[in-house]
Write a protein that holds these residues in place. Structure first.
Motif, PDB file in Angstrom:
ATOM      1  N   LYS A  41       0.843  -1.182   0.000  1.00 23.71           N
ATOM      2  CA  LYS A  41       0.000   0.000   0.000  1.00 23.71           C
ATOM      3  C   LYS A  41       0.885   1.239   0.000  1.00 23.71           C
ATOM      4  O   LYS A  41       2.002   1.218   0.491  1.00 23.71           O
ATOM      5  CB  LYS A  41      -0.883   0.041   1.250  1.00 23.71           C
ATOM      6  CG  LYS A  41      -1.768  -1.158   1.434  1.00 23.71           C
ATOM      7  CD  LYS A  41      -2.882  -1.161   0.455  1.00 23.71           C
ATOM      8  CE  LYS A  41      -3.808  -2.338   0.763  1.00 23.71           C
ATOM      9  NZ  LYS A  41      -4.693  -2.642  -0.306  1.00 23.71           N
TER      10      LYS A  41
ATOM     11  N   GLY B  59     -11.611   9.253   0.593  1.00 23.73           N
ATOM     12  CA  GLY B  59     -11.176   8.288   1.587  1.00 23.73           C
ATOM     13  C   GLY B  59     -12.334   7.874   2.469  1.00 23.73           C
ATOM     14  O   GLY B  59     -13.275   8.626   2.672  1.00 23.73           O
ATOM     15  N   TYR B  60     -12.249   6.649   2.983  1.00 25.32           N
ATOM     16  CA  TYR B  60     -13.254   6.164   3.918  1.00 25.32           C
ATOM     17  C   TYR B  60     -12.553   5.671   5.167  1.00 25.32           C
ATOM     18  O   TYR B  60     -11.377   5.333   5.144  1.00 25.32           O
ATOM     19  CB  TYR B  60     -14.108   5.062   3.294  1.00 25.32           C
ATOM     20  CG  TYR B  60     -13.337   3.852   2.829  1.00 25.32           C
ATOM     21  CD1 TYR B  60     -13.124   2.772   3.676  1.00 25.32           C
ATOM     22  CD2 TYR B  60     -12.809   3.783   1.549  1.00 25.32           C
ATOM     23  CE1 TYR B  60     -12.413   1.663   3.262  1.00 25.32           C
ATOM     24  CE2 TYR B  60     -12.102   2.697   1.119  1.00 25.32           C
ATOM     25  CZ  TYR B  60     -11.912   1.628   1.988  1.00 25.32           C
ATOM     26  OH  TYR B  60     -11.199   0.539   1.570  1.00 25.32           O
ATOM     27  N   THR B  61     -13.255   5.643   6.271  1.00 23.58           N
ATOM     28  CA  THR B  61     -12.646   5.245   7.530  1.00 23.58           C
ATOM     29  C   THR B  61     -12.425   3.736   7.539  1.00 23.58           C
ATOM     30  O   THR B  61     -13.284   2.969   7.112  1.00 23.58           O
ATOM     31  CB  THR B  61     -13.528   5.654   8.720  1.00 23.58           C
ATOM     32  OG1 THR B  61     -14.835   5.168   8.514  1.00 23.58           O
ATOM     33  CG2 THR B  61     -13.556   7.144   8.876  1.00 23.58           C
ATOM     34  N   ALA B  62     -11.266   3.317   8.026  1.00 19.88           N
ATOM     35  CA  ALA B  62     -10.922   1.904   8.095  1.00 19.88           C
ATOM     36  C   ALA B  62     -11.768   1.222   9.163  1.00 19.88           C
ATOM     37  O   ALA B  62     -12.362   1.861  10.027  1.00 19.88           O
ATOM     38  CB  ALA B  62      -9.437   1.751   8.397  1.00 19.88           C
TER      39      ALA B  62
ATOM     40  N   ARG C 299     -13.738   2.581  12.656  1.00 29.07           N
ATOM     41  CA  ARG C 299     -15.186   2.502  12.865  1.00 29.07           C
ATOM     42  C   ARG C 299     -15.506   1.735  14.142  1.00 29.07           C
ATOM     43  O   ARG C 299     -16.397   2.098  14.895  1.00 29.07           O
ATOM     44  CB  ARG C 299     -15.851   1.798  11.684  1.00 29.07           C
ATOM     45  CG  ARG C 299     -15.940   2.638  10.459  1.00 29.07           C
ATOM     46  CD  ARG C 299     -16.657   1.895   9.373  1.00 29.07           C
ATOM     47  NE  ARG C 299     -16.529   2.627   8.129  1.00 29.07           N
ATOM     48  CZ  ARG C 299     -17.488   2.706   7.236  1.00 29.07           C
ATOM     49  NH1 ARG C 299     -18.622   2.092   7.432  1.00 29.07           N
ATOM     50  NH2 ARG C 299     -17.306   3.388   6.147  1.00 29.07           N
TER      51      ARG C 299
ATOM     52  N   ILE D 252      -3.401   8.105   5.177  1.00 31.56           N
ATOM     53  CA  ILE D 252      -4.268   7.348   4.277  1.00 31.56           C
ATOM     54  C   ILE D 252      -3.454   6.298   3.535  1.00 31.56           C
ATOM     55  O   ILE D 252      -2.283   6.519   3.221  1.00 31.56           O
ATOM     56  CB  ILE D 252      -5.003   8.297   3.294  1.00 31.56           C
ATOM     57  CG1 ILE D 252      -6.046   7.564   2.489  1.00 31.56           C
ATOM     58  CG2 ILE D 252      -4.031   9.018   2.401  1.00 31.56           C
ATOM     59  CD1 ILE D 252      -6.998   8.471   1.753  1.00 31.56           C
ATOM     60  N   GLU D 253      -4.062   5.131   3.313  1.00 31.44           N
ATOM     61  CA  GLU D 253      -3.456   4.060   2.521  1.00 31.44           C
ATOM     62  C   GLU D 253      -4.128   4.033   1.159  1.00 31.44           C
ATOM     63  O   GLU D 253      -5.349   3.959   1.068  1.00 31.44           O
ATOM     64  CB  GLU D 253      -3.688   2.698   3.187  1.00 31.44           C
ATOM     65  CG  GLU D 253      -2.791   2.379   4.311  1.00 31.44           C
ATOM     66  CD  GLU D 253      -3.012   0.960   4.820  1.00 31.44           C
ATOM     67  OE1 GLU D 253      -3.974   0.293   4.375  1.00 31.44           O
ATOM     68  OE2 GLU D 253      -2.228   0.530   5.661  1.00 31.44           O
TER      69      GLU D 253
ATOM     70  N   SER E  19      -4.195   2.149  -2.732  1.00 33.43           N
ATOM     71  CA  SER E  19      -3.804   0.990  -3.510  1.00 33.43           C
ATOM     72  C   SER E  19      -3.075   1.469  -4.759  1.00 33.43           C
ATOM     73  O   SER E  19      -3.445   2.489  -5.345  1.00 33.43           O
ATOM     74  CB  SER E  19      -5.046   0.192  -3.910  1.00 33.43           C
ATOM     75  OG  SER E  19      -4.716  -0.768  -4.878  1.00 33.43           O
TER      76      SER E  19
ATOM     77  N   ARG F 135      -8.074   4.307   2.218  1.00 31.42           N
ATOM     78  CA  ARG F 135      -8.570   4.045   3.562  1.00 31.42           C
ATOM     79  C   ARG F 135      -7.857   4.958   4.553  1.00 31.42           C
ATOM     80  O   ARG F 135      -6.631   5.043   4.551  1.00 31.42           O
ATOM     81  CB  ARG F 135      -8.256   2.610   3.988  1.00 31.42           C
ATOM     82  CG  ARG F 135      -8.974   1.581   3.236  1.00 31.42           C
ATOM     83  CD  ARG F 135      -8.577   0.197   3.663  1.00 31.42           C
ATOM     84  NE  ARG F 135      -7.869   0.184   4.942  1.00 31.42           N
ATOM     85  CZ  ARG F 135      -7.696  -0.877   5.681  1.00 31.42           C
ATOM     86  NH1 ARG F 135      -8.129  -2.017   5.280  1.00 31.42           N
ATOM     87  NH2 ARG F 135      -7.044  -0.819   6.816  1.00 31.42           N
TER      88      ARG F 135
ATOM     89  N   VAL G 287      -6.389   5.397   7.908  1.00 29.59           N
ATOM     90  CA  VAL G 287      -5.946   4.444   8.911  1.00 29.59           C
ATOM     91  C   VAL G 287      -5.485   5.097  10.208  1.00 29.59           C
ATOM     92  O   VAL G 287      -5.333   4.406  11.217  1.00 29.59           O
ATOM     93  CB  VAL G 287      -4.826   3.539   8.354  1.00 29.59           C
ATOM     94  CG1 VAL G 287      -5.352   2.651   7.254  1.00 29.59           C
ATOM     95  CG2 VAL G 287      -3.655   4.348   7.879  1.00 29.59           C
TER      96      VAL G 287
ATOM     97  N   ARG H 230      -9.115   6.462  -4.511  1.00 25.35           N
ATOM     98  CA  ARG H 230      -9.798   6.094  -3.270  1.00 25.35           C
ATOM     99  C   ARG H 230      -8.806   5.468  -2.314  1.00 25.35           C
ATOM    100  O   ARG H 230      -7.859   4.808  -2.729  1.00 25.35           O
ATOM    101  CB  ARG H 230     -10.915   5.081  -3.528  1.00 25.35           C
ATOM    102  CG  ARG H 230     -12.096   5.683  -4.210  1.00 25.35           C
ATOM    103  CD  ARG H 230     -13.162   4.627  -4.428  1.00 25.35           C
ATOM    104  NE  ARG H 230     -14.404   5.265  -4.791  1.00 25.35           N
ATOM    105  CZ  ARG H 230     -15.390   5.448  -3.946  1.00 25.35           C
ATOM    106  NH1 ARG H 230     -15.305   5.016  -2.712  1.00 25.35           N
ATOM    107  NH2 ARG H 230     -16.496   6.049  -4.336  1.00 25.35           N
TER     108      ARG H 230
END
Length: 72
Positions: free
Chosen positions: A7, A35-38, A42, A56-57, A59, A67, A69, A65
């Motif tokens: 990553k 980004g979304y919360t890992a 959560r 943020i990680e 790909s 995650r 972290v 986009r």
């Protein structure tokens, strides 16, 4: 050749919050991404607000986009 688990970790700042845990993030290199919360964030209910510095990680296959972290 890149491994599937590799990553790209970058630092950034949350610009805007969207519904369902999505955020617009301004990265340090000048790019913007979603980004979304890992899952761990959560699970432990770590809040992320606009203006927060985060890690943020991303790909290597999809750099638009990632995650969230860690929140500094």
């Amino acid at each position: 050749m890149a491994s599937k688990e590799e990553k790209i970790e970058l630092d950034g700042q949350v610009v805007e919050a969207f519904p369902n845990g999505l955020f617009k993030i301004a990265l340090e290199n000048g790019h913007e991404t979603l980004g979304y919360t890992a899952g761990k964030m959560r699970r432990f209910r770590i809040r992320v607000y606009p203006g927060d510095k985060i890690k943020i990680e991303l790909s290597p296959y999809d750099l638009t986009r990632g995650r969230i972290v860690y929140r500094y």
